[in-house]
Scaffold this motif. Structure first.
Motif, PDB file in Angstrom:
ATOM      1  N   GLY A 194       0.851  -1.198   0.000  1.00  0.00           N
ATOM      2  CA  GLY A 194       0.000   0.000   0.000  1.00  0.00           C
ATOM      3  C   GLY A 194       0.880   1.238   0.000  1.00  0.00           C
ATOM      4  N   VAL A 195       0.689   2.100   1.029  1.00  0.00           N
ATOM      5  CA  VAL A 195       1.474   3.338   1.057  1.00  0.00           C
ATOM      6  C   VAL A 195       2.780   3.168   1.818  1.00  0.00           C
ATOM      7  CG1 VAL A 195      -0.465   4.926   0.778  1.00  0.00           C
ATOM      8  CG2 VAL A 195       0.181   4.160   3.085  1.00  0.00           C
ATOM      9  N   CYS A 196       2.970   2.017   2.461  1.00  0.00           N
ATOM     10  CA  CYS A 196       4.192   1.813   3.283  1.00  0.00           C
ATOM     11  C   CYS A 196       5.272   1.095   2.493  1.00  0.00           C
ATOM     12  CB  CYS A 196       3.893   0.930   4.491  1.00  0.00           C
ATOM     13  SG  CYS A 196       2.860   1.701   5.677  1.00  0.00           S
ATOM     14  N   LEU A 197       6.507   1.547   2.691  1.00  0.00           N
ATOM     15  CA  LEU A 197       7.656   0.807   2.164  1.00  0.00           C
ATOM     16  C   LEU A 197       8.317   0.128   3.357  1.00  0.00           C
ATOM     17  CD1 LEU A 197       9.263   0.258  -0.425  1.00  0.00           C
ATOM     18  CD2 LEU A 197      10.772   2.144   0.219  1.00  0.00           C
ATOM     19  N   ARG A 198       8.238  -1.194   3.402  1.00  0.00           N
ATOM     20  CA  ARG A 198       8.790  -1.907   4.567  1.00  0.00           C
ATOM     21  C   ARG A 198      10.140  -2.489   4.238  1.00  0.00           C
ATOM     22  NH1 ARG A 198       4.246  -4.979   8.024  1.00  0.00           N
ATOM     23  NH2 ARG A 198       6.169  -5.503   9.135  1.00  0.00           N
ATOM     24  N   GLU A 199      11.020  -2.470   5.229  1.00  0.00           N
ATOM     25  CA  GLU A 199      12.386  -2.969   5.059  1.00  0.00           C
ATOM     26  C   GLU A 199      12.485  -4.311   5.776  1.00  0.00           C
ATOM     27  OE1 GLU A 199      15.132  -0.074   6.496  1.00  0.00           O
ATOM     28  OE2 GLU A 199      16.811  -1.474   6.413  1.00  0.00           O
ATOM     29  N   VAL A 200      12.764  -5.354   5.035  1.00  0.00           N
ATOM     30  CA  VAL A 200      12.818  -6.692   5.623  1.00  0.00           C
ATOM     31  C   VAL A 200      14.278  -7.079   5.812  1.00  0.00           C
ATOM     32  CG1 VAL A 200      12.137  -9.105   5.313  1.00  0.00           C
ATOM     33  CG2 VAL A 200      10.666  -7.282   4.435  1.00  0.00           C
ATOM     34  N   THR A 201      14.641  -7.374   7.063  1.00  0.00           N
ATOM     35  CA  THR A 201      16.047  -7.716   7.329  1.00  0.00           C
ATOM     36  C   THR A 201      16.255  -9.232   7.367  1.00  0.00           C
ATOM     37  OG1 THR A 201      15.626  -7.543   9.691  1.00  0.00           O
ATOM     38  CG2 THR A 201      16.487  -5.596   8.605  1.00  0.00           C
ATOM     39  N   ALA A 202      15.232  -9.963   7.844  1.00  0.00           N
ATOM     40  CA  ALA A 202      15.333 -11.428   7.894  1.00  0.00           C
ATOM     41  C   ALA A 202      13.935 -12.001   7.825  1.00  0.00           C
ATOM     42  CB  ALA A 202      15.996 -11.860   9.197  1.00  0.00           C
ATOM     43  N   GLY A 203      13.788 -13.122   7.189  1.00  0.00           N
ATOM     44  CA  GLY A 203      12.461 -13.728   7.087  1.00  0.00           C
ATOM     45  C   GLY A 203      12.403 -14.614   5.864  1.00  0.00           C
ATOM     46  N   ASP A 204      11.242 -15.191   5.645  1.00  0.00           N
ATOM     47  CA  ASP A 204      11.058 -16.050   4.468  1.00  0.00           C
ATOM     48  C   ASP A 204      10.219 -15.316   3.442  1.00  0.00           C
ATOM     49  OD1 ASP A 204      12.426 -18.378   5.303  1.00  0.00           O
ATOM     50  OD2 ASP A 204      10.776 -18.797   6.691  1.00  0.00           O
ATOM     51  N   VAL A 205      10.587 -15.490   2.186  1.00  0.00           N
ATOM     52  CA  VAL A 205       9.870 -14.856   1.082  1.00  0.00           C
ATOM     53  C   VAL A 205       9.188 -15.940   0.262  1.00  0.00           C
ATOM     54  CG1 VAL A 205      10.129 -13.577  -1.075  1.00  0.00           C
ATOM     55  CG2 VAL A 205      11.505 -12.950   0.903  1.00  0.00           C
ATOM     56  N   VAL A 206       7.949 -15.691  -0.097  1.00  0.00           N
ATOM     57  CA  VAL A 206       7.264 -16.562  -1.069  1.00  0.00           C
ATOM     58  C   VAL A 206       6.969 -15.710  -2.293  1.00  0.00           C
ATOM     59  CG1 VAL A 206       5.221 -17.987  -1.506  1.00  0.00           C
ATOM     60  CG2 VAL A 206       6.229 -17.905   0.796  1.00  0.00           C
ATOM     61  N   HIS A 207       7.408 -16.160  -3.455  1.00  0.00           N
ATOM     62  CA  HIS A 207       7.061 -15.461  -4.705  1.00  0.00           C
ATOM     63  C   HIS A 207       5.626 -15.816  -5.048  1.00  0.00           C
ATOM     64  CE1 HIS A 207      11.548 -15.344  -6.165  1.00  0.00           C
ATOM     65  NE2 HIS A 207      11.274 -14.432  -5.248  1.00  0.00           N
ATOM     66  N   LEU A 208       4.760 -14.815  -5.124  1.00  0.00           N
ATOM     67  CA  LEU A 208       3.341 -15.138  -5.331  1.00  0.00           C
ATOM     68  C   LEU A 208       3.026 -15.376  -6.807  1.00  0.00           C
ATOM     69  CD1 LEU A 208       1.675 -12.843  -2.678  1.00  0.00           C
ATOM     70  CD2 LEU A 208       2.139 -15.284  -2.578  1.00  0.00           C
ATOM     71  N   ARG A 209       3.440 -14.490  -7.656  1.00  0.00           N
ATOM     72  CA  ARG A 209       3.244 -14.698  -9.098  1.00  0.00           C
ATOM     73  C   ARG A 209       4.158 -13.746  -9.832  1.00  0.00           C
ATOM     74  NH1 ARG A 209      -1.463 -11.305  -7.988  1.00  0.00           N
ATOM     75  NH2 ARG A 209      -2.440 -12.988  -6.885  1.00  0.00           N
ATOM     76  N   PRO A 210       4.501 -14.092 -11.085  1.00  0.00           N
ATOM     77  CA  PRO A 210       5.368 -13.181 -11.824  1.00  0.00           C
ATOM     78  C   PRO A 210       4.627 -11.876 -12.110  1.00  0.00           C
ATOM     79  CG  PRO A 210       4.924 -15.180 -13.095  1.00  0.00           C
ATOM     80  CD  PRO A 210       4.107 -15.267 -11.858  1.00  0.00           C
ATOM     81  N   THR A 211       5.360 -10.750 -12.162  1.00  0.00           N
ATOM     82  CA  THR A 211       4.690  -9.489 -12.506  1.00  0.00           C
ATOM     83  C   THR A 211       4.726  -9.311 -14.007  1.00  0.00           C
ATOM     84  OG1 THR A 211       6.761  -8.352 -12.164  1.00  0.00           O
ATOM     85  CG2 THR A 211       5.136  -8.277 -10.383  1.00  0.00           C
TER      86      THR A 211
END
Ligand code: BTN
Length: 268
Positions: free
Chosen positions: A251-268
């Motif tokens: 949305g309007v927030c830009l979040r900074e991720v330092t550690a965690g798991d990422v799931v690719h949802l779909r290609p853009t």
């Protein structure tokens, strides 16, 4: 027990690199643990540890890393880069890019890189990277920091994976339809790592490495789900900053991720 399994060709290919000392174990608890201990005893940068089997393999976020004996290339390298503390992630980047190059050279396919440093084929994980440090230079002076970067890549796995891994893991032999030679893959990775290890020591080199990573990281530009310890959220991954943190627009927030798991949802 260390077994000298590298043949003459492999040894001579590595002789001109910093990675000439390769210690290959039949079984060990963790190649990362081994190199951190060797570093504390004063081992030189470039020492490499490989194992056929790890009894206490370490993964990201405090997890364990498990692989059937002889089925993976489980390797760690000891680096002592002249690297500002906020840029240590580049050591992992150098290893991930080099292993992706080794796959292209030895197995003729190129895995994608998912933030931070997973090698993927589609949505299935081929390899994971774990860097561990022994910071020798609080405040920026003193000897270079020790960084041990370990990578585990699935090479020759059974066709039938255990149920819990079936949709999530893949091995080189599943992609190519034939077994791959772990020693050759190791040599190709270390040859590709040699110039990148050099890049860690200069600002210009680090900038080239960051650019290469941003260009090859398949997470950038994708819609993603971020799984943190106590929260999940979705957004679009817009960039990776100079500290290796993933920037995700929600949305309007830009979040900074330092550690965690990422799931690719779909290609853009
Ligand atoms: C991850 O969780 O994705 C990272 C896994 C890293 C595993 C490798 S295998 C060689 C080295 N030794 C370890 O104990 N861990 C790393």
């Amino acid at each position: 027990m260390v077994t000298p399994v590298l043949d003459e060709g492999a040894r001579s290919a590595l002789a001109t690199t910093r990675f000439a000392d390769v210690r290959w174990f039949g079984e060990i608890d963790s190649t990362n643990r081994y190199l951190l201990d060797e570093a504390r005893r004063g081992a030189a940068a470039g020492l490499v540890a490989v194992a056929d089997h790890q009894t206490a393999g370490r993964g990201r976020l405090g997890r364990t890393w498990v692989a059937p004996p002889g089925a993976s290339l489980l390797v760690s390298v000891l680096l002592r880069p002249d690297l500002p503390a906020g840029h240590l992630h580049l050591a992992s980047v150098a290893v991930a890019l080099s292993m992706a190059d080794a796959c292209a050279r030895r197995a003729r396919f190129e895995p994608e890189i998912k933030w931070p440093n997973d090698l993927m084929v589609g949505e299935r994980k081929l390899a994971g990277v774990l860097a561990e440090t022994d910071l020798g230079r609080p405040g920026g002076s003193g000897p270079p920091a020790v960084v041990v970067v370990g990578i585990g890549i699935n090479v020759n796995w059974p066709a039938e994976l255990p149920e819990e891994l079936a949709d999530r893991a893949v091995a080189i032999n599943h992609i190519t339809g034939r077994p791959a030679d772990r020693s050759r893959l190791l040599v190709a990775m270390l040859e590709a790592l040699e110039p990148r290890a050099g890049q860690l020591d200069s600002e210009a080199g680090r900038s080239r490495l960051s650019s290469e990573y941003r260009a090859r990281c398949a997470t950038v530009g994708r819609e993603v789900r971020i799984d943190l310890q106590d929260e999940s959220f979705t957004g679009v991954a817009t960039d990776v900053d100079d500290h290796g943190h993933l920037l995700v627009q929600t949305g309007v927030c830009l979040r900074e991720v330092t550690a965690g798991d990422v799931v690719h949802l779909r290609p853009t």
